[in-house]
Scaffold this active site. Structure first.
Site, PDB file in Angstrom:
ATOM      1  N   ALA A  89       0.703  -1.212  -0.137  1.00 28.40           N
ATOM      2  CA  ALA A  89       0.416  -0.508   0.001  1.00 28.40           C
ATOM      3  C   ALA A  89       0.806   1.499   0.170  1.00 28.40           C
ATOM      4  O   ALA A  89       1.762   1.386   0.546  1.00 28.40           O
ATOM      5  CB  ALA A  89      -1.438   0.223   1.365  1.00 28.40           C
ATOM      6  N   LEU A  90      -0.176   2.098  -0.539  1.00 29.19           N
ATOM      7  CA  LEU A  90       1.021   3.640  -0.658  1.00 29.19           C
ATOM      8  C   LEU A  90       1.104   4.429   0.911  1.00 29.19           C
ATOM      9  O   LEU A  90       2.475   4.398   0.921  1.00 29.19           O
ATOM     10  CB  LEU A  90       0.490   4.162  -1.365  1.00 29.19           C
ATOM     11  CG  LEU A  90       0.775   5.765  -1.379  1.00 29.19           C
ATOM     12  CD1 LEU A  90       2.540   5.414  -3.047  1.00 29.19           C
ATOM     13  CD2 LEU A  90       0.078   6.427  -2.756  1.00 29.19           C
ATOM     14  N   ASP A  91      -0.038   3.946   1.211  1.00 26.64           N
ATOM     15  CA  ASP A  91       0.399   4.445   2.951  1.00 26.64           C
ATOM     16  C   ASP A  91       1.678   3.433   4.040  1.00 26.64           C
ATOM     17  O   ASP A  91       1.859   4.572   5.150  1.00 26.64           O
ATOM     18  CB  ASP A  91      -0.872   4.043   4.166  1.00 26.64           C
ATOM     19  CG  ASP A  91      -2.131   5.090   3.080  1.00 26.64           C
ATOM     20  OD1 ASP A  91      -1.576   6.270   1.671  1.00 26.64           O
ATOM     21  OD2 ASP A  91      -3.339   4.814   3.020  1.00 26.64           O
ATOM     22  N   TYR A  92       1.752   2.496   3.315  1.00 24.75           N
ATOM     23  CA  TYR A  92       2.654   1.630   4.040  1.00 24.75           C
ATOM     24  C   TYR A  92       4.227   2.526   4.283  1.00 24.75           C
ATOM     25  O   TYR A  92       4.648   1.876   4.887  1.00 24.75           O
ATOM     26  CB  TYR A  92       2.880   0.171   3.799  1.00 24.75           C
ATOM     27  CG  TYR A  92       1.546  -0.625   4.233  1.00 24.75           C
ATOM     28  CD1 TYR A  92       0.898   0.127   4.502  1.00 24.75           C
ATOM     29  CD2 TYR A  92       1.320  -1.000   3.335  1.00 24.75           C
ATOM     30  CE1 TYR A  92      -0.996  -0.833   5.227  1.00 24.75           C
ATOM     31  CE2 TYR A  92       0.472  -2.593   3.330  1.00 24.75           C
ATOM     32  CZ  TYR A  92      -0.442  -2.398   3.779  1.00 24.75           C
ATOM     33  OH  TYR A  92      -1.776  -2.830   4.345  1.00 24.75           O
ATOM     34  N   GLY A  93       4.068   3.352   3.245  1.00 26.55           N
ATOM     35  CA  GLY A  93       5.364   3.882   3.208  1.00 26.55           C
ATOM     36  C   GLY A  93       7.215   3.413   2.823  1.00 26.55           C
ATOM     37  O   GLY A  93       8.035   3.283   2.947  1.00 26.55           O
TER      38      GLY A  93
END
Length: 177
Positions: free
Chosen positions: A75-79
């Protein structure tokens, strides 16, 4: 009240396994990760190597591949997608099923409805860039605006934002992203 398993059986294929414990047992006992056929004809593994919460998921993904996993969830949010990309680079692209997520428009991004479409397109492209791939096999909305599991939209603005996100994701799929 519908369960997640009932929903999956209803919306995907009739060969969906009978119960989650059977899925886990067969994967661990026989070494084969079960799959299911999606509505578009693609085949998706039912157990994934997750990358959320891992600063450096490379070794975890490599271990999952060695254990027979073919699905990677990102996920993009996981960084951590650059680290995920390092592990994916060790395998041919057609040997794994890659799932990723774009942020929901009210989930951290706080994008207003008129800009949700463009924000989703940019987030999808950023996913590909950070993962160093030409496409993902499944793109999801990470925490859609104002929803709970199977509840649908909680208000008109949230529904409108999800529609903008859905349109951007459908166009991306048609373009081969």
């Amino acid at each position: 009240s519908i369960t997640a398993l009932q929903c999956l059986r209803e919306h995907y294929s009739t060969d969906f396994p009978a119960s989650p414990p059977m899925i886990l047992t067969s994967a661990l006992t026989f070494g084969a990760v079960p799959t299911m056929k999606l509505a578009d004809g693609n085949v998706m593994p039912m157990i994934f190597a997750g990358t959320g919460g891992l600063d450096s998921p490379t070794s975890s993904i490599e271990a999952a591949f060695a254990a027979g996993f073919t699905g990677v969830d990102s996920a993009l949010d996981y960084g951590n997608q650059q680290e995920v990309a390092k592990a994916l680079a060790t395998k041919p692209r057609d040997s794994y099923f890659l799932t990723s997520k774009v942020p929901g428009c009210f989930a951290g991004v706080k994008v207003l409805p008129p800009f949700c479409y463009e924000a989703t397109k940019k987030a999808a492209e950023l996913n590909l860039q950070r993962l160093n791939v030409s496409h993902v096999d499944l793109l999801l909305i990470h925490t859609p605006a104002g929803t709970t599991l199977f509840s649908g939209c909680s208000n008109k603005v949230n529904c409108e934002m999800m529609q903008h996100q859905w349109r951007a994701m459908e166009e991306g799929k048609k373009a081969g992203l």
